[in-house]
Design a protein around this motif. Structure first.
Motif, PDB file in Angstrom:
ATOM      1  N   ALA A 256       0.916  -1.054   0.020  1.00  0.00           N
ATOM      2  CA  ALA A 256       0.106   0.125  -0.043  1.00  0.00           C
ATOM      3  C   ALA A 256       0.875   1.107  -0.059  1.00  0.00           C
ATOM      4  CB  ALA A 256      -0.958   0.064   1.232  1.00  0.00           C
ATOM      5  N   LEU A 257       2.010   1.159   0.456  1.00  0.00           N
ATOM      6  CA  LEU A 257       3.026   2.306   0.603  1.00  0.00           C
ATOM      7  C   LEU A 257       3.361   2.698  -0.891  1.00  0.00           C
ATOM      8  CD1 LEU A 257       4.604   4.585   2.137  1.00  0.00           C
ATOM      9  CD2 LEU A 257       6.410   2.706   2.640  1.00  0.00           C
ATOM     10  N   VAL A 258       3.814   1.686  -1.462  1.00  0.00           N
ATOM     11  CA  VAL A 258       4.342   2.106  -2.792  1.00  0.00           C
ATOM     12  C   VAL A 258       3.163   2.461  -3.579  1.00  0.00           C
ATOM     13  CG1 VAL A 258       5.264   1.005  -4.811  1.00  0.00           C
ATOM     14  CG2 VAL A 258       6.224   0.160  -2.645  1.00  0.00           C
TER      15      VAL A 258
ATOM     16  N   ALA B 207       0.645   6.958  -6.528  1.00  0.00           N
ATOM     17  CA  ALA B 207      -0.698   7.879  -6.598  1.00  0.00           C
ATOM     18  C   ALA B 207      -0.509   9.148  -6.533  1.00  0.00           C
ATOM     19  CB  ALA B 207      -2.000   7.076  -5.697  1.00  0.00           C
ATOM     20  N   ARG B 208       0.533   9.603  -5.568  1.00  0.00           N
ATOM     21  CA  ARG B 208       0.749  10.962  -5.441  1.00  0.00           C
ATOM     22  C   ARG B 208       1.572  11.622  -6.421  1.00  0.00           C
ATOM     23  NH1 ARG B 208       0.188  12.732   0.189  1.00  0.00           N
ATOM     24  NH2 ARG B 208      -1.452  11.379   1.399  1.00  0.00           N
ATOM     25  N   GLY B 209       1.946  10.874  -7.547  1.00  0.00           N
ATOM     26  CA  GLY B 209       2.559  11.072  -8.683  1.00  0.00           C
ATOM     27  C   GLY B 209       4.162  11.023  -8.318  1.00  0.00           C
ATOM     28  N   ARG B 210       4.597  10.139  -7.646  1.00  0.00           N
ATOM     29  CA  ARG B 210       5.932  10.103  -7.240  1.00  0.00           C
ATOM     30  C   ARG B 210       6.569   9.078  -7.983  1.00  0.00           C
ATOM     31  NH1 ARG B 210       8.128  13.551  -3.609  1.00  0.00           N
ATOM     32  NH2 ARG B 210       6.689  14.410  -2.247  1.00  0.00           N
TER      33      ARG B 210
ATOM     34  N   ALA C  82      12.012  17.972 -14.600  1.00  0.00           N
ATOM     35  CA  ALA C  82      11.409  17.992 -13.288  1.00  0.00           C
ATOM     36  C   ALA C  82      11.206  16.627 -12.731  1.00  0.00           C
ATOM     37  CB  ALA C  82       9.954  18.344 -13.614  1.00  0.00           C
ATOM     38  N   ALA C  83      11.326  16.387 -11.279  1.00  0.00           N
ATOM     39  CA  ALA C  83      11.347  15.158 -10.761  1.00  0.00           C
ATOM     40  C   ALA C  83      10.510  15.043  -9.321  1.00  0.00           C
ATOM     41  CB  ALA C  83      12.690  14.582 -10.420  1.00  0.00           C
ATOM     42  N   SER C  84       9.815  14.091  -9.281  1.00  0.00           N
ATOM     43  CA  SER C  84       9.131  13.869  -7.841  1.00  0.00           C
ATOM     44  C   SER C  84       9.695  12.709  -7.352  1.00  0.00           C
ATOM     45  CB  SER C  84       7.614  14.237  -7.990  1.00  0.00           C
ATOM     46  OG  SER C  84       6.939  14.052  -6.840  1.00  0.00           O
ATOM     47  N   PHE C  85      10.506  12.337  -6.577  1.00  0.00           N
ATOM     48  CA  PHE C  85      11.092  10.839  -6.256  1.00  0.00           C
ATOM     49  C   PHE C  85      10.624  10.713  -4.980  1.00  0.00           C
ATOM     50  CE2 PHE C  85      14.912  11.956  -9.013  1.00  0.00           C
ATOM     51  CZ  PHE C  85      14.606  11.057 -10.016  1.00  0.00           C
ATOM     52  N   ALA C  86      10.397   9.367  -4.600  1.00  0.00           N
ATOM     53  CA  ALA C  86      10.318   8.836  -3.471  1.00  0.00           C
ATOM     54  C   ALA C  86      11.080   7.421  -3.374  1.00  0.00           C
ATOM     55  CB  ALA C  86       8.848   8.226  -3.150  1.00  0.00           C
ATOM     56  N   PHE C  87      12.165   7.654  -2.459  1.00  0.00           N
ATOM     57  CA  PHE C  87      13.196   6.716  -2.457  1.00  0.00           C
ATOM     58  C   PHE C  87      12.819   6.029  -1.204  1.00  0.00           C
ATOM     59  CE2 PHE C  87      16.402  10.317  -3.739  1.00  0.00           C
ATOM     60  CZ  PHE C  87      16.282   9.924  -5.377  1.00  0.00           C
TER      61      PHE C  87
ATOM     62  N   ALA D  73      20.541  21.934 -11.047  1.00  0.00           N
ATOM     63  CA  ALA D  73      19.874  20.627 -11.464  1.00  0.00           C
ATOM     64  C   ALA D  73      19.800  19.439 -10.193  1.00  0.00           C
ATOM     65  CB  ALA D  73      20.877  19.858 -12.584  1.00  0.00           C
ATOM     66  N   TYR D  74      20.756  19.626  -9.466  1.00  0.00           N
ATOM     67  CA  TYR D  74      20.624  18.701  -8.252  1.00  0.00           C
ATOM     68  C   TYR D  74      19.559  19.387  -7.363  1.00  0.00           C
ATOM     69  CZ  TYR D  74      21.897  16.767  -3.806  1.00  0.00           C
ATOM     70  OH  TYR D  74      21.890  15.987  -2.662  1.00  0.00           O
ATOM     71  N   ARG D  75      19.447  20.437  -7.208  1.00  0.00           N
ATOM     72  CA  ARG D  75      18.251  21.172  -6.358  1.00  0.00           C
ATOM     73  C   ARG D  75      16.966  20.525  -6.928  1.00  0.00           C
ATOM     74  NH1 ARG D  75      18.268  25.351  -2.739  1.00  0.00           N
ATOM     75  NH2 ARG D  75      16.448  26.190  -2.241  1.00  0.00           N
ATOM     76  N   GLU D  76      16.773  20.619  -8.242  1.00  0.00           N
ATOM     77  CA  GLU D  76      15.445  20.327  -8.962  1.00  0.00           C
ATOM     78  C   GLU D  76      15.061  19.043  -8.485  1.00  0.00           C
ATOM     79  OE1 GLU D  76      11.894  21.214 -10.677  1.00  0.00           O
ATOM     80  OE2 GLU D  76      13.483  22.467 -10.176  1.00  0.00           O
ATOM     81  N   ARG D  77      16.002  17.972  -8.459  1.00  0.00           N
ATOM     82  CA  ARG D  77      15.857  16.726  -8.184  1.00  0.00           C
ATOM     83  C   ARG D  77      15.725  16.507  -6.852  1.00  0.00           C
ATOM     84  NH1 ARG D  77      20.279  16.581 -11.544  1.00  0.00           N
ATOM     85  NH2 ARG D  77      19.913  15.977 -13.952  1.00  0.00           N
ATOM     86  N   ARG D  78      16.528  17.196  -5.943  1.00  0.00           N
ATOM     87  CA  ARG D  78      16.388  16.950  -4.565  1.00  0.00           C
ATOM     88  C   ARG D  78      15.307  17.630  -3.866  1.00  0.00           C
ATOM     89  NH1 ARG D  78      16.061  15.611   0.008  1.00  0.00           N
ATOM     90  NH2 ARG D  78      17.419  15.527   1.809  1.00  0.00           N
ATOM     91  N   THR D  79      14.680  18.619  -4.281  1.00  0.00           N
ATOM     92  CA  THR D  79      13.526  19.329  -3.699  1.00  0.00           C
ATOM     93  C   THR D  79      12.578  18.506  -3.631  1.00  0.00           C
ATOM     94  OG1 THR D  79      14.765  21.598  -4.116  1.00  0.00           O
ATOM     95  CG2 THR D  79      12.386  21.496  -3.525  1.00  0.00           C
ATOM     96  N   GLY D  80      11.809  18.247  -2.644  1.00  0.00           N
ATOM     97  CA  GLY D  80      10.709  17.568  -2.440  1.00  0.00           C
ATOM     98  C   GLY D  80      10.816  16.056  -2.590  1.00  0.00           C
ATOM     99  N   ALA D  81      12.107  15.406  -2.647  1.00  0.00           N
ATOM    100  CA  ALA D  81      12.226  14.146  -2.661  1.00  0.00           C
ATOM    101  C   ALA D  81      11.778  13.423  -1.313  1.00  0.00           C
ATOM    102  CB  ALA D  81      13.692  13.731  -2.731  1.00  0.00           C
ATOM    103  N   PHE D  82      11.181  12.478  -1.244  1.00  0.00           N
ATOM    104  CA  PHE D  82      10.293  11.767  -0.170  1.00  0.00           C
ATOM    105  C   PHE D  82      11.387  10.769   0.297  1.00  0.00           C
ATOM    106  CE2 PHE D  82       7.591   9.224   2.277  1.00  0.00           C
ATOM    107  CZ  PHE D  82       6.760   9.841   2.814  1.00  0.00           C
TER     108      PHE D  82
END
Length: 392
Positions: A24-26, A31-34, A121-126, A153-162
């Motif tokens: 469910a976590l994945v 579902a949140r777009g990550r 643009a990136a919205s990662f969940a690690f 470029a790093y800041r764009e990927r890192r900002t918001g990473a879960f």
């Protein structure tokens, strides 16, 4: 950089997720777009890749590690995270090996148009970040966006990473995070922390939120309150892991040790073995050096500039008009080790090593950073003892 503001009550006992809860976590993160990135089995290794479901996690797989040696092995249980650091780190996603910076095109009239490459643009969940690798991400944050030379470029990927950290309960033979103060327990900076528990009562994960958005995700999952037995078993597993580290650093100030042993005889010993291949810098989760290369098409009407990883083991890394500053393997290995454990403090107020052991595993001749540090320490002690005895 912090993942989010307003963390929830840190005194919370958290909750318990079962294997369905992990699924469910994945699903919730996707579902949140990550883009969910986590460990999975591929090409004879546990690698980091995009996950479409939790069933792609390496359930039932462990690893066998030593200097210059990595093998998958089947476990007797179905643990998903009972393995040590693989060949990749989260650096591969936050600070990719190759990034195009700009393109240039010459039009029919000869006019040149240069277009900067905007950060993707990136919205990662690690999922499955080890405590040592969490510290590595924080170190890269300091290098890339914590000083005057910001990497957008790093800041764009890192900002918001879960970040979903998984505490270690089974360290590898090349792990030494305890010596570096980076694990095996999770340190602040995560959105969610998990500790995997397998015992006679079942397979489950003790989960805690470290940020408000982590708590929001956790609240959306099927879960149950954390019972004391699960919490105790999880804490005991992490504490036992701390006592089973496969490697250690000498119990001295490593910064001072490296500064005092620049002319040590040990550098010749390691230079005789080092291939200067740069594998250690590629596998290291904190090494950040890059270079730029320009390419053109055959017509000369199109050009691109790419940034790619570079290594201080490369002969051209310190190339000046008069030639390379560090021409010997001795000088290049010494530069890497003294920077990693010593002068990194002068630049970034921390060590550049997190004790993950990747440089040991992926060195083709099994050079061991902890062995070299102990050898330098022993040589320093012997030299001091000889000086005290009046030896020449």
């Amino acid at each position: 950089m912090p993942s989010a503001t307003a963390p929830p009550d840190t005194g919370s006992a958290g909750c318990v997720l079962d294997r369905d809860g992990m699924g469910a976590l994945v699903r919730e993160l996707r579902a949140r777009g990550r883009t969910v990135i986590g460990p999975t089995v591929r090409d004879g290794a546990i690698v980091l890749a995009e996950l479409e479901s939790a069933e792609e996690l390496p359930y039932g797989w462990g690893v066998e590690l030593e200097g210059g040696h990595y093998r998958l092995r089947r476990r007797a249980d179905a643990a998903a995270f009972a393995h040590s650091a693989g060949p990749q780190s989260w650096k591969n996603f936050l600070h990719p090996e190759r990034v195009r910076q700009w393109t240039a095109d010459r039009g029919p009239d000869g006019e040149l148009t240069v277009r900067a490459e905007p950060p993707a643009a990136a919205s990662f969940a690690f999922l499955g970040v080890r405590p040592c690798d969490l510290r590595a991400i924080q170190i890269q944050d300091r290098v890339m966006i914590g000083g005057p030379h910001r990497d957008d470029a790093y800041r764009e990927r890192r900002t918001g990473a879960f970040l979903v950290v998984v505490e270690c309960t089974e360290p590898g033979a090349t792990c030494f995070c305890v010596s570096m103060g980076t694990g095996p327990a999770a340190q602040p900076g995560y959105d969610l922390a998990l500790t995997e528990v397998l015992d006679e009562t079942g397979h489950r994960f003790w989960a805690r939120a470290g940020t408000a958005r982590g708590a929001e995700v956790l609240d959306s999952l099927p879960r149950r309150p954390a019972d004391e037995a699960t919490q105790d078993r999880a804490r005991r597993g992490v504490a036992e892991a701390a006592g089973r580290m496969g490697r250690t650093m000498p119990p001295v100030d490593l910064r001072d040790l490296l500064a005092d042993t620049l002319e040590a005889r040990r550098w010749d010993d390691v230079a005789a073995r080092c291939l200067t291949c740069g594998n250690c810098t590629m596998a290291c989760p904190t090494c950040f050096c890059t270079t730029s290369e320009d390419i053109t098409d055959l017509t000369g009407d199109h050009a691109e500039r790419w940034r790619r990883w570079e290594s201080c083991y490369d002969l051209d890394f310190t190339h000046l008009p008069g030639g390379s500053v560090r021409t010997s393997a001795r000088s290049r290995y010494r530069q890497w080790l003294t920077h990693k454990l010593g002068t990194w403090w002068d630049q970034f107020d921390s060590s550049g090593c997190v004790g993950c052991g990747r440089c040991i595993v992926w060195c083709p001749v099994a050079i061991d950073i902890t062995e070299e540090a102990h050898a330098l320490h022993q040589e320093s002690l012997a030299d001091r003892a000889g000086a005290a005895d009046g030896a020449p």
